[in-house]
Design a protein around this motif. Structure first.
Motif, PDB file in Angstrom:
ATOM      1  N   UNK A 164     -50.743  77.663  34.695  1.00  0.00           N
ATOM      2  CA  UNK A 164     -51.454  76.537  33.881  1.00  0.00           C
ATOM      3  C   UNK A 164     -52.915  76.186  34.702  1.00  0.00           C
ATOM      4  N   UNK A 165     -52.266  75.418  35.482  1.00  0.00           N
ATOM      5  CA  UNK A 165     -52.384  74.128  36.393  1.00  0.00           C
ATOM      6  C   UNK A 165     -54.113  74.828  36.832  1.00  0.00           C
ATOM      7  N   UNK A 166     -53.827  75.965  37.859  1.00  0.00           N
ATOM      8  CA  UNK A 166     -54.513  76.392  38.879  1.00  0.00           C
ATOM      9  C   UNK A 166     -56.072  77.055  37.600  1.00  0.00           C
ATOM     10  N   UNK A 167     -55.687  77.598  37.024  1.00  0.00           N
ATOM     11  CA  UNK A 167     -55.999  77.201  35.329  1.00  0.00           C
ATOM     12  C   UNK A 167     -57.195  77.188  35.150  1.00  0.00           C
ATOM     13  N   UNK A 168     -57.383  75.398  34.939  1.00  0.00           N
ATOM     14  CA  UNK A 168     -58.219  74.607  34.198  1.00  0.00           C
ATOM     15  C   UNK A 168     -58.405  73.975  35.356  1.00  0.00           C
ATOM     16  N   UNK A 169     -58.375  73.820  36.643  1.00  0.00           N
ATOM     17  CA  UNK A 169     -59.127  73.531  37.478  1.00  0.00           C
ATOM     18  C   UNK A 169     -60.314  74.312  37.886  1.00  0.00           C
ATOM     19  N   UNK A 170     -60.015  75.366  38.326  1.00  0.00           N
ATOM     20  CA  UNK A 170     -60.713  77.120  37.485  1.00  0.00           C
ATOM     21  C   UNK A 170     -62.406  76.374  37.312  1.00  0.00           C
ATOM     22  N   UNK A 171     -61.469  75.934  35.491  1.00  0.00           N
ATOM     23  CA  UNK A 171     -62.809  77.037  34.271  1.00  0.00           C
ATOM     24  C   UNK A 171     -63.369  75.779  34.840  1.00  0.00           C
ATOM     25  N   UNK A 172     -62.977  74.466  34.570  1.00  0.00           N
ATOM     26  CA  UNK A 172     -63.286  72.978  34.619  1.00  0.00           C
ATOM     27  C   UNK A 172     -64.743  73.472  36.357  1.00  0.00           C
ATOM     28  N   UNK A 173     -64.312  73.802  36.792  1.00  0.00           N
ATOM     29  CA  UNK A 173     -65.110  73.864  38.826  1.00  0.00           C
ATOM     30  C   UNK A 173     -66.453  74.371  38.365  1.00  0.00           C
ATOM     31  N   UNK A 174     -66.400  75.755  37.662  1.00  0.00           N
ATOM     32  CA  UNK A 174     -67.257  76.480  37.714  1.00  0.00           C
ATOM     33  C   UNK A 174     -68.234  76.080  36.074  1.00  0.00           C
ATOM     34  N   UNK A 175     -67.392  75.771  34.840  1.00  0.00           N
ATOM     35  CA  UNK A 175     -68.179  75.429  33.427  1.00  0.00           C
ATOM     36  C   UNK A 175     -69.465  74.503  33.262  1.00  0.00           C
ATOM     37  N   UNK A 176     -69.158  73.743  34.336  1.00  0.00           N
ATOM     38  CA  UNK A 176     -70.608  72.440  34.696  1.00  0.00           C
ATOM     39  C   UNK A 176     -71.624  73.581  35.194  1.00  0.00           C
ATOM     40  N   UNK A 177     -72.019  74.994  35.277  1.00  0.00           N
ATOM     41  CA  UNK A 177     -72.901  75.522  35.916  1.00  0.00           C
ATOM     42  C   UNK A 177     -73.615  75.924  34.906  1.00  0.00           C
ATOM     43  N   UNK A 178     -73.553  75.828  33.557  1.00  0.00           N
ATOM     44  CA  UNK A 178     -73.757  76.362  32.947  1.00  0.00           C
ATOM     45  C   UNK A 178     -73.896  75.678  31.220  1.00  0.00           C
ATOM     46  N   UNK A 179     -75.366  76.108  30.358  1.00  0.00           N
ATOM     47  CA  UNK A 179     -75.039  75.188  30.037  1.00  0.00           C
ATOM     48  C   UNK A 179     -74.490  75.953  28.290  1.00  0.00           C
TER      49      UNK A 179
END
Length: 328
Positions: A164-179
């Motif tokens: 779970x922590x690594x999924x949270x980190x992975x999604x948060x890291x790349x979501x900021x590249x998209x509207x």
């Protein structure tokens, strides 16, 4: 004589008690022997979808790894006091936001888009446990013993603690590249987001757990490990009013496009009328239109042909010798 008889009876009775004592003692010794044998000859079984790690645990030996017990083993002889830890060999899943096993309830991962909109993301990860002997042994000693992952509840706790922590980190890291609209309403952008998040999760997980302990869902133990299957559902704004606004905007754009199409059709028809007026004149165009609409009927009369045209007449019939009565 009486005394001698009494003495003989006493001796006889004493002998009978000794036989019973020997029988009881023999039973006790047999039970002890069975207990000893069961401790000496210890057996272990594994289910068809479980692989066992055999560890020593006797009085005169260290608690160290001994061997791998293959899936589906029956009555595998192990030493007294030894322990077998069983881990799954079949495909497993970790799902955030859905029903089923190994699931984090109805939860969602919360991320923030490029334009600062909070989105809820549901994730599915499918994988198998790496069953290479040294890798599996390392997983058990580093992770399994600490989380009791060889038991069902401990396995789920392990996934919650490490996945779970690594999924949270992975999604948060790349979501900021998209509207948010790109992630919600653009399949190409959503696919790119999923690919980037999967790559980031694949990078983060081994570093967090300390090894390549997890393989792809197609791993069988005899082929390449492969990558974990990482999929996401449509990211959805947590504020439902944003979705309502988007849908209203889309409806307005659709209505505008429909009206523009109608206007374009009217312009085409108007240009056609102008061209016909230019060719036929105003009166000719009106006549043509009247004929096409059926308001004026015409017939083609062949040359030198006899044509009878019925002429409608209005006939008034009266009775003979009947005079009209004067009106009063």
């Amino acid at each position: 004589m009486a005394k001698l008889g009494n003495a003989a009876a006493a001796v006889k009775a004493t002998g009978g008690g000794g036989v019973k004592a020997k029988v009881i003692g023999g039973i006790v010794l047999a039970v002890i022997a069975l207990i000893v044998l069961f401790n000496i000859f210890n057996f272990a079984d594994t289910d068809a979808n479980k692989i066992g790690l055999h560890y020593g645990g006797g009085v005169v030996e260290d608690k160290k790894f001994k061997s791998i017990i293959p899936p589906g083993s029956t009555n595998k002889l192990i030493g007294p006091g030894d322990t077998v830890y069983a881990y799954p060999t079949d495909q497993r899943s970790y799902i955030i936001g859905g029903a089923g096993a190994d699931t984090d309830g109805g939860d969602e991962v919360t991320v923030v888009s490029k334009d600062n909109v909070r989105l809820g993301v549901r994730v599915q990860v499918y994988f198998t446990l790496n069953r290479t002997e040294e890798t599996l042994k390392s997983f058990h000693e580093r992770i399994g013993l600490k989380t009791d992952a060889y038991e069902e509840r401990g396995w789920n706790d392990m996934l919650q603690s490490y996945f779970r922590p690594q999924i949270d980190r992975a999604l948060a890291a790349v979501a900021t590249n998209y509207t948010w609209a790109e992630l919600y309403n653009n399949e190409a952008k959503k696919s790119a987001f999923q690919t980037a998040a999967s790559a980031e999760f694949t990078r983060l997980l081994p570093a967090a757990v300390g090894g390549d302990y997890f393989c792809g869902p197609s791993y069988t133990g005899n082929n390449a490990c492969g990558e974990l299957s990482f999929t996401i559902q449509k990211p959805t704004p947590l504020d439902k009013g944003i979705i309502d606004g988007l849908e209203a905007k889309q409806r307005a754009e659709l209505a505008k496009a429909t009206q523009e199409q109608k206007n374009q059709q009217v312009n085409v028809e108007l240009q056609s009328v102008k061209q016909q007026v230019a060719m036929l004149g105003a009166q000719g165009y009106l006549l043509k239109t009247a004929i096409e609409s059926g308001k004026i009927q015409f017939m083609v009369i062949p040359q030198n042909g006899n044509v009878s045209i019925p002429v409608p007449t209005t006939a008034q019939t009266t009775q003979p010798n009947q005079q009209a009565q004067p009106t009063r």
